[in-house]
Design a protein around this motif. Structure first.
Motif, PDB file in Angstrom:
ATOM      1  N   ASN A 169      -2.959  24.687 -12.975  1.00 48.27           N
ATOM      2  CA  ASN A 169      -2.685  25.986 -13.099  1.00 48.27           C
ATOM      3  C   ASN A 169      -1.390  26.276 -14.045  1.00 48.27           C
ATOM      4  OD1 ASN A 169      -4.663  27.350 -11.455  1.00 48.27           O
ATOM      5  ND2 ASN A 169      -3.715  26.286  -9.722  1.00 48.27           N
ATOM      6  N   TYR A 171       1.249  28.967 -15.268  1.00 49.35           N
ATOM      7  CA  TYR A 171       2.181  30.316 -14.900  1.00 49.35           C
ATOM      8  C   TYR A 171       3.048  30.622 -16.025  1.00 49.35           C
ATOM      9  CZ  TYR A 171       1.092  28.327 -10.392  1.00 49.35           C
ATOM     10  OH  TYR A 171       0.148  28.060  -9.029  1.00 49.35           O
ATOM     11  N   GLY A 181       6.511  33.683 -13.877  1.00 50.31           N
ATOM     12  CA  GLY A 181       6.194  32.897 -12.786  1.00 50.31           C
ATOM     13  C   GLY A 181       4.653  33.268 -12.140  1.00 50.31           C
ATOM     14  N   SER A 182       3.892  34.401 -12.872  1.00 46.46           N
ATOM     15  CA  SER A 182       2.742  34.728 -12.508  1.00 46.46           C
ATOM     16  C   SER A 182       1.690  33.663 -13.117  1.00 46.46           C
ATOM     17  CB  SER A 182       2.393  36.216 -12.682  1.00 46.46           C
ATOM     18  OG  SER A 182       3.324  37.034 -12.370  1.00 46.46           O
ATOM     19  N   ARG A 183       0.608  33.498 -12.205  1.00 38.60           N
ATOM     20  CA  ARG A 183      -0.620  32.526 -12.741  1.00 38.60           C
ATOM     21  C   ARG A 183      -1.376  33.374 -13.771  1.00 38.60           C
ATOM     22  NH1 ARG A 183      -5.543  30.936 -12.524  1.00 38.60           N
ATOM     23  NH2 ARG A 183      -6.261  32.716 -11.072  1.00 38.60           N
TER      24      ARG A 183
END
Length: 613
Positions: A169, A171, A181-183
């Motif tokens: 994933n 980020y 920091g959000s995916r």
């Protein structure tokens, strides 16, 4: 060992040869087993080293893939692409992504495709692997770290390849409009398992060595095309308590197995080397060794058989020769034993032939000596018989002449004529014919003698004759009864003061077949006990000396008693002869026993011819 000593030499030799062959085969198989263990041990070490190299190479490859995903994931351009909502801009950006990804992929063998999928819906694939990766999206999104798929079939360049997907994933970092920091999406690398992990090992692997990759779902690479082999490999790789090194069967084939976990890709690697492949050359060596042993034995068989024959054949001839002598074939003693084969047996033959020659010479000497002894004994017996008979006639003649003289002095009568006639018959009987007559003929001579004695003693005793017809036909020796009758008259009846009785009887006894029994009994004065024992002891002695012709008996005994006994025993054997029984004052009985056969052993013809003469 005691049992082995009792076997034939040939059997012992065959047992020894068989034992040597078994020992040689055991040695060959022991060497083969020991060498096999060494080969398997060395193979295990080699496989362990190969797996270790494989693990190092795998770690390098996975680290390289992880570094690619990390570099792309934190690349600002890639993050802008993943959050881009404008399709036209996204399309323009793919060209730059192609350049970046191609440059990253260059020189890295085994990477088939790199896929980027954004949370906003943007998608990128270098070789069309988007749909292939999206099937694994749930696992990728749920993974808190790197994601590794199991073995999957990926179509690339019109061919299906065994592949694995590595994903991570992505980020956001500080970019416009998206919180850090959000995916914002994920990146996936499709790796060709064969090209990336096994290509180098294939080129370096020894023939017969097999490596299998087993993913976390139990799929096996390379494909074995055999359900049994696949099941065996899955079972061994999934056994948490299984040995890392062991010997087991895979698909019915026994081999050396090693298993190692591959944590970076959540899989296991299994090395399998069939024992048949490992020991193929050793089996060939073993087979050649056995063939060499068999060939050596075959080549040794001919000289060995010759040696055995040289040993056993002379021994068999010797045993046969000795058994022939043992069975009584005396002619074998005159033969010369020939033993060919070895020096020892020739020496045995030479010594044995010398011994046989000495035995033959001693046998000839023994036969000659025995013949001389037998001839001397026969002559001795003839002389003894003739001497005994010659003793009777002069003695009888003397007594008869004394009787005639006495009568002639007292009476001048016809009695003298009768006595002379009776005496003439006795002389005629004693000198004419063979040595054997019938008992009837012998009895007629005795009657002539008794007639003369009755005239002399003027009726002082009576005579009674009792003979069966069978007894009268029996054969007897001449002058066998007259000495005994004389003994009864002169030693039993003459000293008696009253009138006496003389009984002469004969019959064929029933207790012994064809045995003639003649008894001469008188009721005269008898014999004292001491003299009786002396007479009986002397009658039981063997007639071995001519000096024992009766001279050593008491003066009261008749000279003819032991002479007659000796004649019977010399002629017929110790089972026949006289028995002497007497009691002082009551009388005496003499019993003769002799064979009753028509033909007598040692006689001068049969009785009928003697009688007719």
């Amino acid at each position: 060992m005691t049992l082995l000593k009792k076997l034939r030499i040939k059997t012992q030799i065959m047992i020894a040869v068989g034992g040597m062959l078994v020992i040689m085969l055991i040695i060959i198989y022991s060497l083969y087993a020991q060498t096999s263990r060494i080969v398997i041990h060395n193979n295990n070490q080699y496989s362990e080293e190969t797996i270790r190299k494989f693990q190092v190479s795998l770690s390098q490859k996975t680290d390289e893939i992880a570094q690619i995903m990390l570099n792309l994931g934190f690349d600002p351009f890639v993050q802008k692409f993943l959050v881009q909502h404008d399709p036209s801009l996204s399309y323009e950006m793919t060209k730059e992504l192609d350049r970046k990804i191609i440059s990253l992929k260059a020189g890295r063998k085994g990477i088939e495709d790199i896929v980027l999928i954004g949370a906003s819906g943007t998608k990128y694939s270098l070789n069309g692997g988007i749909s292939y990766v999206q099937r694994l999206e749930a696992g990728i999104l749920g993974s808190k770290s790197s994601f590794v798929s199991g073995l999957e079939k990926f179509s690339y360049s019109s061919s299906l390849q065994n592949s694995m997907v590595f994903a991570q994933n992505i980020y956001a970092i500080d970019i416009g409009g998206v919180a850090g920091g959000s995916r914002i999406g994920y990146i996936a690398v499709i790796a060709n398992v064969d090209a990336m992990f096994f290509d180098a090992d294939k080129t370096n692997a020894e023939p017969g060595v097999g490596f299998f990759l087993i993913d976390r779902y139990g799929k096996v690479f390379p494909d074995t095309h055999s359900p049994d082999i696949a099941r065996s490999i899955r079972a061994m790789s999934s056994d948490p308590d299984g040995e890392r090194k062991r010997t087991d069967y895979v698909g019915g084939v026994k081999g050396a197995i090693q298993i190692q976990k591959l944590d970076p890709i959540q899989a296991s690697v299994l090395s399998f080397v069939p024992e048949e492949a490992l020991l193929a050359e050793l089996s060939a060596v073993r087979t050649r060794s056995i063939l060499i042993v068999v060939l050596a034995l075959a080549l040794m068989a001919i000289p060995f058989a010759v040696i055995i024959n040289n040993i056993l054949q002379p021994i068999q001839i010797l045993v046969k020769f000795i058994n022939g002598i043992k069975s009584g074939r005396i002619k074998d003693l005159k033969m010369t034993l020939q033993l060919e084969g070895n020096v020892e047996m020739e020496v045995v033959a030479e010594k044995l032939n010398g011994m046989l020659g000495e035995i033959d010479a001693l046998t000839h000497k023994l036969v000659e000596t025995t013949t001389h002894l037998l001839e001397a004994e026969i002559e001795k017996e003839k002389a003894a018989s003739a001497y005994l008979r010659s003793q009777i006639n002069p003695h009888f003649l003397y007594n008869t002449l004394e009787s005639i003289k006495g009568v002639a002095l007292e009476v001048e009568a016809p009695q003298i004529v009768d006595m002379t006639k009776a005496l003439g018959k006795l002389f005629h009987y004693s000198i004419k014919g063979s040595g054997y007559v019938t008992l009837d003929q012998e009895l007629n001579a005795v009657k002539s003698y008794v007639f003369l004695q009755l005239i002399r003693f003027e009726g002082r005793f009576d005579v009674r004759y009792d003979f069966t017809e069978e007894a009268l036909r029996a054969p007897v020796m001449k002058m066998i009864l007259q000495p005994l009758v004389e003994n009864a008259i002169f030693h039993g009846l003459e000293p008696k003061t009253t009138k006496g009785l003389l009984t002469i009887s004969g019959r064929v006894a029933g207790d012994r077949a064809s045995t003639l029994v003649i008894r001469i009994e008188d009721d005269g004065i008898g014999v004292e006990a001491d003299l009786l024992r002396d007479i009986q002891n002397r009658l039981r002695e063997e007639p071995s000396s001519l000096s024992q012709g009766g001279h050593n008996l008491s003066r009261n005994d008749s000279i003819g008693l032991q002479n007659v006994n000796n004649r019977l025993r010399l002629t017929y054997g110790s089972g026949y002869g006289l028995t002497f029984e007497s009691e002082a004052g009551s009388g005496t009985r003499i019993t003769l026993k002799m064979p009753g056969d028509i033909r007598q052993p040692g006689g001068n013809g049969d009785v009928q011819r003697a009688a007719s003469g």
